[in-house]
Design a protein around this motif. Structure first.
Motif, mmCIF file in Angstrom:
data_model
loop_
_atom_site.group_PDB
_atom_site.id
_atom_site.type_symbol
_atom_site.label_atom_id
_atom_site.label_comp_id
_atom_site.label_asym_id
_atom_site.label_seq_id
_atom_site.Cartn_x
_atom_site.Cartn_y
_atom_site.Cartn_z
ATOM 1 N N LYS A 129 -11.566 11.773 -6.204
ATOM 2 C CA LYS A 129 -10.852 11.295 -5.031
ATOM 3 C C LYS A 129 -9.465 11.909 -4.921
ATOM 4 O O LYS A 129 -8.909 12.046 -3.837
ATOM 5 C CB LYS A 129 -10.740 9.765 -5.059
ATOM 6 C CG LYS A 129 -12.050 9.039 -4.808
ATOM 7 C CD LYS A 129 -11.820 7.549 -4.706
ATOM 8 C CE LYS A 129 -13.119 6.823 -4.376
ATOM 9 N NZ LYS A 129 -12.919 5.359 -4.252
ATOM 10 N N LEU A 130 -8.890 12.269 -6.073
ATOM 11 C CA LEU A 130 -7.534 12.806 -6.097
ATOM 12 C C LEU A 130 -7.495 14.324 -6.008
ATOM 13 O O LEU A 130 -6.506 14.898 -5.557
ATOM 14 C CB LEU A 130 -6.817 12.363 -7.379
ATOM 15 C CG LEU A 130 -6.586 10.862 -7.558
ATOM 16 C CD1 LEU A 130 -5.986 10.586 -8.932
ATOM 17 C CD2 LEU A 130 -5.656 10.336 -6.471
ATOM 18 N N GLN A 131 -8.552 14.978 -6.453
ATOM 19 C CA GLN A 131 -8.535 16.426 -6.616
ATOM 20 C C GLN A 131 -8.227 17.173 -5.320
ATOM 21 O O GLN A 131 -7.558 18.210 -5.335
ATOM 22 C CB GLN A 131 -9.884 16.912 -7.171
ATOM 23 C CG GLN A 131 -9.856 18.349 -7.673
ATOM 24 C CD GLN A 131 -8.909 18.523 -8.862
ATOM 25 O OE1 GLN A 131 -9.071 17.858 -9.875
ATOM 26 N NE2 GLN A 131 -7.921 19.389 -8.717
ATOM 27 N N LYS A 132 -8.682 16.625 -4.185
ATOM 28 C CA LYS A 132 -8.474 17.341 -2.923
ATOM 29 C C LYS A 132 -7.009 17.442 -2.538
ATOM 30 O O LYS A 132 -6.645 18.257 -1.675
ATOM 31 C CB LYS A 132 -9.262 16.662 -1.807
ATOM 32 C CG LYS A 132 -8.803 15.249 -1.472
ATOM 33 C CD LYS A 132 -9.650 14.671 -0.337
ATOM 34 C CE LYS A 132 -9.214 13.255 0.012
ATOM 35 N NZ LYS A 132 -10.032 12.690 1.122
ATOM 36 N N TYR A 133 -6.150 16.609 -3.168
ATOM 37 C CA TYR A 133 -4.729 16.627 -2.843
ATOM 38 C C TYR A 133 -3.940 17.581 -3.740
ATOM 39 O O TYR A 133 -2.733 17.747 -3.544
ATOM 40 C CB TYR A 133 -4.139 15.219 -2.974
ATOM 41 C CG TYR A 133 -4.783 14.215 -2.044
ATOM 42 C CD1 TYR A 133 -4.526 14.225 -0.678
ATOM 43 C CD2 TYR A 133 -5.661 13.254 -2.542
ATOM 44 C CE1 TYR A 133 -5.124 13.302 0.165
ATOM 45 C CE2 TYR A 133 -6.260 12.332 -1.694
ATOM 46 C CZ TYR A 133 -5.986 12.353 -0.346
ATOM 47 O OH TYR A 133 -6.572 11.445 0.498
#
Length: 307
Positions: A272-276
């Motif tokens: 969920k965090l990786q795209k940021y």
């Protein structure tokens, strides 16, 4: 009396100032000074009007500056006019000894009036959980009725879109909207315990699934045990109720158990965090960035509260 507007709380500013868009709309509409005796509260208005510090500041501001943002009203079937927004301003005018207040009269049906009433109040500070619960339910039902009149393809789609709309307008998720609306299933006494922070929000949602007679029994048990349910206890009470096994003995057994500390761990999944973040960032680097951003957010909130 306050000599400077900078001492006015955020709630007071809500009563005095409005958004640029709202002010532009009001310039195009006729503003009328109306006797307070002609103004009647919105039916089942979910928001309390409290004589608190914020109200006293609003009274001082009105004495000094007057009411700068007109209330919105609509003609009332029984005579006079029905307040849609401006309940706190009307009360402040009464306390300030003013006989009239500026209003804008709009011809609105029940659903449109309900939506405006909720939207004009829901962003205030210090709104109680029970107030949010009732307000979100009122708005949701109004939007669903409007959707039915526009012939949406299915009731399921209409309901989903309605919940999402309520959450989007309030700045919360649709799941949070549903949780608040569940509080309407609690008895008034249990709702009061939620408002008083004696029962936390998450356990309260679980308890909302208890039958009315089970909620009455729970109140008696809370009084006898001098304790309110934890989340794990509320979940067990709900499960026993759904299985048809919740009675005085089983409820007492659950409520008399020694409470285990509730876990406050928060886990964020990497996907969920990786795209940021750049692909090269390690979990430790992502954590550092998140903490730094949260520090900035906290400082901004503190500055906003000091204004």
């Amino acid at each position: 009396m306050k000599s400077s507007a900078k001492n006015i709380s955020l709630n007071s500013y809500d009563d005095i100032f409005s958004t640029e868009e709202t002010r532009e709309d009001e310039k195009r509409e006729k503003v009328t000074d109306m006797p307070l005796s002609e103004l009647h509260p919105f039916p089942d208005h979910p928001f309390q009007v409290r004589d608190d510090d914020s109200m006293r500041e609003t009274v001082d501001s009105i004495k000094e500056y007057g009411v700068l943002v007109p209330a919105i009203v609509r003609p009332r079937a029984g005579g006079g006019f029905e307040l849609i927004s401006g309940h706190r301003r009307k009360h402040a005018c009464e306390l300030a000894g003013l006989p009239t207040m500026p209003v804008i009269v709009r011809d609105l049906d029940d659903d449109a009036a309900t939506i405006i009433m909720v939207d004009s109040n829901i962003q205030r500070e210090n709104i109680l959980p029970s107030e949010r619960a009732k307000a979100y339910k009122m708005k949701l039902e109004a939007i669903k009725r409007q959707g039915a009149r526009t012939d949406l393809t299915s009731m399921q789609v209409a309901q989903k879109l309605s919940v999402e709309k309520v959450g989007e307008d309030a700045g919360i998720s649709k799941d949070q909207v549903r949780r608040y609306i569940r509080l309407n299933e609690l008895s008034p006494q249990l709702q009061q315990m939620v408002d008083d922070k004696k029962i936390a929000m998450t356990p309260a949602v679980e308890l909302s699934y208890l039958k009315p007679e089970e909620q009455t029994l729970l109140l008696d048990t809370i009084e006898s045990e001098q304790a309110t349910p934890s989340l794990s206890q509320a979940q067990r009470l709900k499960n026993f109720s759904q299985d048809g096994h919740l009675n005085e003995d089983s409820m007492l057994a659950i409520m008399s158990e020694e409470k285990k500390p509730e876990k406050n761990d928060l886990t964020l999944k990497a996907d969920k965090l990786q795209k940021y973040f750049p692909k090269s960032y390690t979990p430790q680097q992502m954590e550092q960035v998140i903490i730094r951003l949260l520090d900035g957010w906290q400082k901004k909130r503190q500055r906003d509260q000091e204004r």
